[in-house]
Design a protein around this motif. Structure first.
Motif, mmCIF file in Angstrom:
data_model
loop_
_atom_site.group_PDB
_atom_site.id
_atom_site.type_symbol
_atom_site.label_atom_id
_atom_site.label_comp_id
_atom_site.label_asym_id
_atom_site.label_seq_id
_atom_site.Cartn_x
_atom_site.Cartn_y
_atom_site.Cartn_z
ATOM 1 N N TYR A 156 -39.341 39.322 -27.902
ATOM 2 C CA TYR A 156 -40.398 40.266 -27.547
ATOM 3 C C TYR A 156 -40.296 41.505 -28.424
ATOM 4 C CZ TYR A 156 -41.126 37.668 -23.206
ATOM 5 O OH TYR A 156 -41.399 36.693 -22.275
ATOM 6 N N GLN B 4 -47.695 45.550 -26.954
ATOM 7 C CA GLN B 4 -47.547 46.994 -27.137
ATOM 8 C C GLN B 4 -46.781 47.654 -25.993
ATOM 9 O OE1 GLN B 4 -48.022 46.790 -30.450
ATOM 10 N NE2 GLN B 4 -48.189 48.967 -30.050
ATOM 11 N N GLY B 5 -46.641 46.992 -24.869
ATOM 12 C CA GLY B 5 -45.902 47.547 -23.746
ATOM 13 C C GLY B 5 -44.390 47.418 -23.887
ATOM 14 N N ILE B 6 -43.920 46.721 -24.915
ATOM 15 C CA ILE B 6 -42.480 46.525 -25.125
ATOM 16 C C ILE B 6 -41.890 47.815 -25.686
ATOM 17 C CG2 ILE B 6 -40.733 45.200 -26.397
ATOM 18 C CD1 ILE B 6 -42.318 43.560 -24.315
ATOM 19 N N VAL B 7 -40.923 48.374 -24.963
ATOM 20 C CA VAL B 7 -40.274 49.610 -25.428
ATOM 21 C C VAL B 7 -39.132 49.291 -26.383
ATOM 22 C CG1 VAL B 7 -39.023 51.681 -24.704
ATOM 23 C CG2 VAL B 7 -40.920 50.815 -23.312
ATOM 24 N N HIS B 8 -38.318 48.292 -26.024
ATOM 25 C CA HIS B 8 -37.188 47.872 -26.848
ATOM 26 C C HIS B 8 -37.301 46.369 -27.087
ATOM 27 C CE1 HIS B 8 -35.177 51.691 -26.272
ATOM 28 N NE2 HIS B 8 -35.422 51.594 -24.977
ATOM 29 N N HIS C 87 -36.391 42.625 -27.060
ATOM 30 C CA HIS C 87 -35.497 41.853 -26.211
ATOM 31 C C HIS C 87 -35.799 40.370 -26.353
ATOM 32 C CE1 HIS C 87 -38.906 42.718 -23.483
ATOM 33 N NE2 HIS C 87 -38.628 41.554 -22.927
ATOM 34 N N HIS D 266 -42.060 47.406 -34.019
ATOM 35 C CA HIS D 266 -40.858 46.596 -34.229
ATOM 36 C C HIS D 266 -41.138 45.495 -35.249
ATOM 37 C CE1 HIS D 266 -40.017 47.488 -29.729
ATOM 38 N NE2 HIS D 266 -39.454 48.435 -30.471
ATOM 39 N N ASN E 153 -42.873 44.976 -30.127
ATOM 40 C CA ASN E 153 -44.183 45.612 -30.215
ATOM 41 C C ASN E 153 -44.576 45.631 -31.692
ATOM 42 O OD1 ASN E 153 -43.132 47.982 -31.449
ATOM 43 N ND2 ASN E 153 -42.831 48.966 -29.474
#
Length: 76
Positions: free
Chosen positions: A24, A58-62, A64, A29, A26
């Motif tokens: 996962y 786009q909701g992925i902060v980090h 994973h 990344h 964004n």
């Protein structure tokens, strides 16, 4: 970014006993990851090297990783 993803894969495998099959990221990344390869590589080719399917959200902060059973192998 490559070393971070490899660490995520290794940590997941140690914790669960099997490799993840999802990555996962964004959009930012994915651009950082792509910049670490030559211009000829697509994101799909990069994920094939990691043996992971890519999910860009786009909701992925980090970044994973995770594992899901492939839809074609699910018992119905």
């Amino acid at each position: 970014m490559i070393s971070y993803i490899l660490r995520l894969i290794g940590d997941f495998k140690r914790e669960h006993g099997y490799r993840p099959n999802l990555l996962y990221l964004n959009e930012l990344h994915s651009r950082h990851l792509k910049s670490e390869f030559s211009g000829d590589f697509s994101l799909q080719q990069m994920c094939s090297m990691f043996e992971l399917e890519l999910i860009i959200d786009q909701g992925i902060v980090h970044p994973h990783v995770a594992w899901i059973q492939a839809a074609d192998t699910l018992a119905i």
